[in-house]
Design an enzyme around this catalytic site. Structure first.
Site, mmCIF file in Angstrom:
data_model
loop_
_atom_site.group_PDB
_atom_site.id
_atom_site.type_symbol
_atom_site.label_atom_id
_atom_site.label_comp_id
_atom_site.label_asym_id
_atom_site.label_seq_id
_atom_site.Cartn_x
_atom_site.Cartn_y
_atom_site.Cartn_z
ATOM 1 N N SER A 70 45.269 55.015 36.118
ATOM 2 C CA SER A 70 43.973 54.717 35.501
ATOM 3 C C SER A 70 43.899 55.050 34.017
ATOM 4 O O SER A 70 42.886 54.750 33.376
ATOM 5 C CB SER A 70 42.850 55.453 36.245
ATOM 6 O OG SER A 70 42.569 54.823 37.474
ATOM 7 N N GLU A 107 46.479 47.958 43.204
ATOM 8 C CA GLU A 107 47.919 47.841 43.422
ATOM 9 C C GLU A 107 48.733 48.482 42.303
ATOM 10 O O GLU A 107 49.868 48.909 42.525
ATOM 11 C CB GLU A 107 48.322 46.371 43.569
ATOM 12 C CG GLU A 107 47.820 45.702 44.836
ATOM 13 C CD GLU A 107 46.372 45.210 44.699
ATOM 14 O OE1 GLU A 107 45.789 45.360 43.596
ATOM 15 O OE2 GLU A 107 45.839 44.689 45.696
ATOM 16 N N THR A 161 42.036 60.367 32.920
ATOM 17 C CA THR A 161 43.069 60.746 33.879
ATOM 18 C C THR A 161 43.527 59.543 34.699
ATOM 19 O O THR A 161 42.932 58.472 34.665
ATOM 20 C CB THR A 161 42.543 61.822 34.835
ATOM 21 O OG1 THR A 161 41.431 61.277 35.564
ATOM 22 C CG2 THR A 161 42.086 63.055 34.074
#
Length: 260
Positions: free
Chosen positions: A56, A154, A221
């Protein structure tokens, strides 16, 4: 690891030994770079040119690409985007509450960075041409390493040897510096991108948990499969953003708490 390593490295007379120790304790691979924000000078580096899954952390770059489109007059933060139930993926704490009314581009960026909302990221990704479009943006600003090939969720698979959706600590740090200090973005867009990172609400267990009083932090993060974890941050004493820290971790059996 991600909570304590930056300050330990900053305080240690032998920072690389500190990183090696952490890597040994986790039985995985750690990649880290500490870069001076003003000059771009590398202060500390370990596996800085090795590839790690972005997870992310890519959402900061994504919103940078969105803001570049805003600066060019091709997008508006106030534009409303409507979506359907089938557009939602796992972990969408903000976007799942707005199926009826939709969200603006600015609200989607805030959700993607401050809450790591995956559906918000996918909706934004569609506006920049998908993974290939974001990769093209990276090439345009001089990042020839970082690549996005997949959508949420994914892209968090973190398969060994898989170059998809990866970056290097050095490339990510350089790209963040370009987005936040160069003329790639307007001053207004730079302030907005930084503020979204300041407002991060899901990074509490990491660097923020051990930061001394009076230190500045803005971060994002990431978490993935097979022990993958990461953080990109701007931090510094006297409430000033003085350096960029990028840490990635992969291929470790350590628990999430240990990785944090």
């Amino acid at each position: 690891l991600l909570a304590t390593l930056p300050l330990a490295v900053h305080a240690s007379p032998q920072p690389l030994e500190q990183i090696k120790l952490s890597e040994s304790q986790l039985s995985g691979r750690v990649g880290m770079i500490e870069m001076d924000l003003a000059s771009g000078r590398t202060l500390t580096a370990w596996r800085a040119d090795e590839r790690f899954p972005m997870m992310s952390t890519f959402k900061v770059v994504l919103c940078g690409a969105v803001l570049a489109r805003v600066d060019a007059g091709d997008e508006q933060l106030e534009r409303k985007i409507h979506y359907r139930q089938q557009d939602l993926v796992d972990y969408s704490p903000v976007s799942e509450k707005h199926l009826a009314d939709g969200m603006t581009v600015g609200e989607l960026c805030a959700a993607a960075i401050t809450m790591s909302d995956n559906s918000a990221a996918n909706l934004l990704l569609a506006t920049v041409g998908g993974p290939a479009g974001l990769t093209a943006f990276l090439r345009q600003i001089g990042d020839n390493v970082t690549r996005l090939d997949r959508w949420e969720t994914e892209l968090n698979e973190a398969l060994p040897g898989d170059a998809r959706a990866t970056t290097t600590p050095a490339s990510m740090a350089a790209t963040l510096r370009k987005l936040l200090t160069s003329q790639r973005l307007s001053a207004r867009s730079q302030r907005q991108l930084l503020q979204w990172m300041v407002d991060d609400r899901v990074a509490g267990p990491l660097i923020r948990s051990v930061l001394p009083a009076g230190w500045f932090i803005a971060d994002k993060t990431g978490a993935g499969e097979r022990g993958a974890r990461g953080i990109v941050a701007l931090l510094g004493p006297n409430n000033k953003a003085e350096r960029i820290v990028v840490i990635y971790l992969r291929d470790t059996p350590a628990s999430m708490a240990e990785r944090n």
